[in-house]
Write a protein that holds these residues in place. Structure first.
Motif, mmCIF file in Angstrom:
data_model
loop_
_atom_site.group_PDB
_atom_site.id
_atom_site.type_symbol
_atom_site.label_atom_id
_atom_site.label_comp_id
_atom_site.label_asym_id
_atom_site.label_seq_id
_atom_site.Cartn_x
_atom_site.Cartn_y
_atom_site.Cartn_z
ATOM 1 N N VAL A 86 -4.770 5.606 5.517
ATOM 2 C CA VAL A 86 -5.623 6.579 4.839
ATOM 3 C C VAL A 86 -6.383 5.921 3.694
ATOM 4 O O VAL A 86 -7.539 6.269 3.411
ATOM 5 C CB VAL A 86 -4.764 7.759 4.316
ATOM 6 C CG1 VAL A 86 -5.600 8.692 3.446
ATOM 7 C CG2 VAL A 86 -4.159 8.526 5.476
ATOM 8 N N VAL A 87 -5.762 4.951 3.057
ATOM 9 C CA VAL A 87 -6.370 4.300 1.898
ATOM 10 C C VAL A 87 -7.684 3.620 2.247
ATOM 11 O O VAL A 87 -8.561 3.435 1.388
ATOM 12 C CB VAL A 87 -5.376 3.276 1.280
ATOM 13 C CG1 VAL A 87 -5.205 2.068 2.185
ATOM 14 C CG2 VAL A 87 -5.826 2.845 -0.105
ATOM 15 N N ILE A 89 0.843 -1.188 0.000
ATOM 16 C CA ILE A 89 0.000 0.000 0.000
ATOM 17 C C ILE A 89 0.886 1.248 0.000
ATOM 18 O O ILE A 89 1.717 1.425 0.887
ATOM 19 C CB ILE A 89 -0.928 -0.009 1.221
ATOM 20 C CG1 ILE A 89 -1.941 -1.162 1.102
ATOM 21 C CG2 ILE A 89 -1.661 1.321 1.368
ATOM 22 C CD1 ILE A 89 -2.757 -1.401 2.359
ATOM 23 N N SER A 90 0.707 2.110 -0.995
ATOM 24 C CA SER A 90 1.588 3.272 -1.162
ATOM 25 C C SER A 90 0.801 4.568 -1.253
ATOM 26 O O SER A 90 1.153 5.484 -1.996
ATOM 27 C CB SER A 90 2.465 3.082 -2.410
ATOM 28 O OG SER A 90 3.227 1.910 -2.295
ATOM 29 N N ILE A 91 -0.282 4.621 -0.520
ATOM 30 C CA ILE A 91 -1.096 5.824 -0.403
ATOM 31 C C ILE A 91 -0.888 6.381 1.004
ATOM 32 O O ILE A 91 -1.018 5.629 1.970
ATOM 33 C CB ILE A 91 -2.593 5.520 -0.639
ATOM 34 C CG1 ILE A 91 -2.832 5.014 -2.067
ATOM 35 C CG2 ILE A 91 -3.463 6.729 -0.341
ATOM 36 C CD1 ILE A 91 -2.606 6.049 -3.143
ATOM 37 N N PRO A 92 -0.563 7.638 1.163
ATOM 38 C CA PRO A 92 -0.399 8.650 0.114
ATOM 39 C C PRO A 92 0.945 8.534 -0.594
ATOM 40 O O PRO A 92 1.899 7.994 -0.036
ATOM 41 C CB PRO A 92 -0.491 9.964 0.906
ATOM 42 C CG PRO A 92 0.026 9.620 2.270
ATOM 43 C CD PRO A 92 -0.431 8.214 2.518
ATOM 44 N N ALA A 93 0.994 9.054 -1.808
ATOM 45 C CA ALA A 93 2.253 9.106 -2.547
ATOM 46 C C ALA A 93 3.225 10.027 -1.824
ATOM 47 O O ALA A 93 2.820 11.026 -1.233
ATOM 48 C CB ALA A 93 1.993 9.626 -3.962
ATOM 49 N N THR A 94 4.509 9.670 -1.863
ATOM 50 C CA THR A 94 5.506 10.482 -1.158
ATOM 51 C C THR A 94 6.598 10.973 -2.106
ATOM 52 O O THR A 94 6.958 10.297 -3.075
ATOM 53 C CB THR A 94 6.168 9.693 -0.016
ATOM 54 O OG1 THR A 94 6.935 8.616 -0.568
ATOM 55 C CG2 THR A 94 5.125 9.130 0.937
#
Length: 424
Positions: A300-301, A114-119
């Motif tokens: 958050v996702v 899971i990579s939300i939010p993008a950084t």
């Protein structure tokens, strides 16, 4: 046309699992293999076996190498494509290696969950790649927007999260219809604070005591002594032992996640990617929001999914599946929407025609010495080069000085901004 040859490169547990699964999901007419790089955080043999068990990549296609062995082999015979599955600093080091080859391969990278939010950091460290693989429509939109906003250019392509794809194929075993286990997917740094992790351990104990007919399985990422991508300071086995006598139906497991899910009635976590694996198998989940919802918790996702819940939900067994709309936007889109292999093939065509552009590498101050220092910091004692040792001796004190200056500047700025406030 010669067969397209792709090599995956990874070192830590989550990245080995991700890289093996992504390479294993590539078209069968590609020549697929993988190298596990010898670093201080490299997987154990048991972690390697677990990672390969549902990857679609055979054990014979995977070899362990040192950095120097890797450098020699790819210099002598560069592949068409390399997939770099590693922490950002190591991706930067490997990108420099491959970008410097006379006939450099296409460089592909991505993130293992899971990579939300993008950084911004994810974009900066992977700036040398030709292609950045993301795993949901939402990730593609958010990363593309961040790339445009920051000016850190990337090309993005979509691939079904490999673990979810394996789960959907039923690649482990058929799920037991009488499954009653509650599986807790532990994470090394979520939550981070000891008090919060102890609260989770107490909650799992209460869940086991509430119903002796169901097992509560604490599924760990690594056995004692094995390394993880992130350093775990307060392990759940240690925290559980600190609580005194435990119910017999509260157990700890290091088996592969797919095996644990075979007997699961529900999965509970803070934000582990295992939730996506479970949903792909129609196993209901519960994403605990007891510490809130924030980027630091990587949950958050799950807003709007319908799966966020409390300890009361856990005790009562109120697990659920997300809405269809959420699934389509978040990791469980139609596989026909995947375009990463087509994008790779376009880049390979450019490479074979001599039209592949130079890799875009972020350069900092220090030149060759800076590069040697970065290599030494990720490889540690596995980098025996004299320049690496020298760079470390110079770089550590120099970095300390820079950090001291930065902290002093920050304090000065705070003081200046506070001055007018105090005079009012």
């Amino acid at each position: 046309m010669p067969r397209l040859r792709v090599i995956g490169i990874a070192d830590t547990d989550s990245y080995v699992k991700w890289t093996a699964a992504l390479v294993g999901s590539a078209p069968a007419d590609w020549e697929r293999s993988m190298r596990i790089l010898d670093t201080p955080l490299a997987v154990s043999n048991e972690q390697q076996r677990a990672a390969l068990s549902t990857s679609g990549l055979s054990a014979e296609a995977v070899t362990r190498v040192t950095f120097e062995q890797l450098r020699q082999s790819v210099t002598a015979d560069p592949p068409d494509v390399v997939i770099l599955g590693a922490r950002g600093p190591l991706v930067r080091v490997l990108s420099r290696l491959f970008a410097g080859l006379p006939r450099r391969p296409v460089i592909v990278t991505g993130l293992p969950g899971i990579s939300i939010p993008a950084t911004r950091k994810a974009l900066i460290y992977r700036q040398g790649a030709d292609l950045f693989v993301v795993h949901s429509q939402r990730e593609r939109v958010e990363f593309a927007a961040l790339s445009a906003h920051t000016g850190i250019r990337h090309r993005f392509a979509l691939a079904t999260l490999p673990f979810a794809a394996a789960a959907a194929r039923g690649s482990a075993r058929e799920r037991d219809d009488s499954s009653s286990d509650i599986v807790f997917a532990a994470q090394a740094v979520v939550p981070r604070e000891r008090a919060d992790r102890l609260e989770v351990a107490q909650m799992l104990r209460r869940a086991a005591l509430a119903d002796a007919d169901r097992r509560v399985v604490v599924k760990l990422r690594a056995a004692q002594g094995e390394h993880q991508t992130h350093l775990e300071r307060d392990s759940y086995p240690d925290l559980l032992r600190s609580l005194g006598p435990l119910p017999e139906n509260l157990v700890v497991s290091t088996e592969p996640m797919q095996s644990a899910l075979d007997h699961a009635a529900g999965l509970v976590t803070i934000s582990s990617t295992a939730a996506i694996e479970a949903i792909a198998r129609d196993i209901p989940v519960l994403a605990l929001d007891i510490f809130g919802v924030s980027p630091a918790l990587i949950n958050v996702v799950f807003e709007g999914s319908g799966v966020l819940g409390s300890e009361d939900d856990l005790i009562a067994g109120r697990f659920r599946l997300p809405t269809e709309a959420w699934r389509r936007e978040n990791y469980l889109h139609d596989p026909d929407e995947d375009d990463w292999t087509a994008a790779v093939e376009r880049f390979v065509d450019l490479r074979r025609r001599g039209l592949l552009a130079e890799a875009t590498l972020r350069t900092g101050r220090g030149g060759r010495l800076r590069s040697a220092w970065e290599r030494r910091t990720v490889l540690g004692p596995m980098d025996p080069s004299p320049v690496g040792r020298f760079a470390l001796m110079v770089g550590v004190p120099a970095r300390a000085v820079v950090q001291t200056v930065q902290r002093a500047r920050a304090r000065s700025q705070v003081s200046r901004s506070a001055g007018p406030m105090s005079s009012r």
